[in-house]
Design an enzyme around this catalytic site. Structure first.
Site, PDB file in Angstrom:
ATOM      1  NE  ARG A 239      -3.953   2.044   0.217  1.00  0.00           N
ATOM      2  CZ  ARG A 239      -5.064   2.078  -0.496  1.00  0.00           C
ATOM      3  NH1 ARG A 239      -5.349   1.096  -1.329  1.00  0.00           N
ATOM      4  NH2 ARG A 239      -5.909   3.092  -0.398  1.00  0.00           N
ATOM      5  CD  GLU A 240       2.770   3.650   3.789  1.00  0.00           C
ATOM      6  OE1 GLU A 240       3.092   4.632   3.101  1.00  0.00           O
ATOM      7  OE2 GLU A 240       2.092   3.755   4.835  1.00  0.00           O
TER       8      GLU A 240
END
Length: 377
Positions: A239-240
């Site tokens: 996600r990052e």
């Protein structure tokens, strides 16, 4: 005039909703039709959900336009609310239908009816077979060869630029072959991007490749060191940064796990890692710091993955402010997070935890296991 008054009421009602004031539901319900946009309607549901006033949850969801009402999240919460008001017969078909979907609400719905998760049979990260001649063509293409060389030299922005330049020129029929080539090269973010561009995100033959496991040794070391699941580290990393070690944000966050330099220095000292130099674009460094910070947040927030994930995204102070006055189900807490970004982030990370367990060979937990009761302050 009426328009100005309507805009004023909308603004005041939303502010009350974001703070979950007792009068928020009534104010949101009184916003004039001309100003009842998606934000007003969905926050009316969240206010009812936060207070667990299930009849109001049903009322608010059923008042949505069809395009919103049919979204998975609102179908799920409508079914939950129906159960709470004693209408289990009406709720169960909704859960069974949702349980056929691969994702956050599909998993939660499956938990409600004791169904298996809708995950493909292929979990090894491989791609479906494509034309061997097409793959050979891509391997020998000078632009893709240049992109590969730059990637291997860790000139990541230049590699992506060359890749995108060439991708715009080739026939879209070659995309499956390019995805194979990117996987051969060990370029996981390009594989994920290509699958999305082909619209194959939910295709069972392509699904597992969207959840690669790069830097596996570093992830395993960090997970063991901090006694946290590998799947959680991968969910956050995906996600990052989508596994791009050079990526940076406008705010200054850097690397695979997107650390601000001050936070990285702090956790390096706090966890006694003594990493030097603190190169945030070094995957080994970023993953070890990320594991340590997740481990710290896990302990800080009562071993609650949802709270700790939200804190990783929005900060510890905000999560403390979002704590409820009284205990509530973890899934309710997640869906009433005030920030849209953090709400989506937390759900994506939790969803990915299940999928990464599946990628590793066995789904040892249900999503509901990661969403216990959140105890208020």
């Amino acid at each position: 005039d009426r328009d100005t008054a309507g805009r004023g009421l909308r603004m005041a009602a939303l502010r009350a909703g974001y703070r979950f004031y007792p009068e928020a539901y009534q104010w949101l319900s009184k916003v004039p039709e001309a100003h009842r946009d998606e934000e007003v309607m969905t926050w009316q549901i969240r206010v009812a959900l936060r207070s667990q006033t299930w009849s109001r949850v049903i009322e608010s969801i059923e008042a949505l336009p069809a395009s919103l009402r049919e979204q998975e999240q609102w179908q799920f919460w409508r079914a939950v609310a129906l159960q709470h008001v004693g209408r289990d017969v009406a709720a169960r078909p909704i859960f069974r239908k949702l349980a056929k979907q691969t994702g956050y609400y599909g998993f939660l719905a499956a938990d409600r009816v004791g169904a298996e998760y809708a995950l493909p049979s292929r979990s090894d990260g491989s791609l479906p077979e494509v034309n061997a001649t097409d793959i050979a063509t891509i391997r020998h293409d000078p632009w893709f060869r240049l992109a590969k060389a730059l990637y291997r030299l860790e000139h990541y922005p230049d590699a992506r630029e060359i890749f995108e330049h060439r991708l715009r020129q080739v026939n879209s029929d070659y995309m499956p072959a390019i995805a194979h080539w990117a996987q051969e090269v060990g370029w996981p973010d390009r594989v994920a991007v290509l699958i999305a561009r082909m619209g194959k995100q939910r295709d069972p033959d392509w699904f597992s490749a969207r959840y690669p496991q790069p830097y596996l040794d570093a992830v395993r070391h960090a997970a063991t060191e901090q006694s946290i699941p590998e799947a959680w580290i991968y969910g956050v990393m995906r996600r990052e940064s989508l596994f791009m070690p050079d990526v940076g944000s406008r705010a200054g966050a850097q690397g695979l796990m997107q650390f601000m330099p001050d936070t990285a220095s702090w956790i390096n000292r706090q966890a006694g890692l003594n990493i030097a130099p603190l190169d945030l674009h070094d995957p080994q460094v970023s993953i070890r710091l990320g594991g340590a910070y997740l481990g710290y947040l896990y302990d800080r927030f009562d071993q609650q993955y949802a709270l700790a994930s939200a804190a990783y995204n929005a900060g510890q102070g905000r999560v403390k402010r979002w704590m409820p006055d009284k205990p509530m189900p973890g899934a309710v807490w997640v869906d009433t997070i005030v920030f849209d970004e953090t709400r989506a982030y937390s759900k994506a990370v939790l969803e990915a935890m299940i999928i990464y367990q599946w990628r590793s060979g066995a789904v040892e937990n249900r999503l509901s296991d990661f969403l216990p009761i959140v105890v208020g302050d």
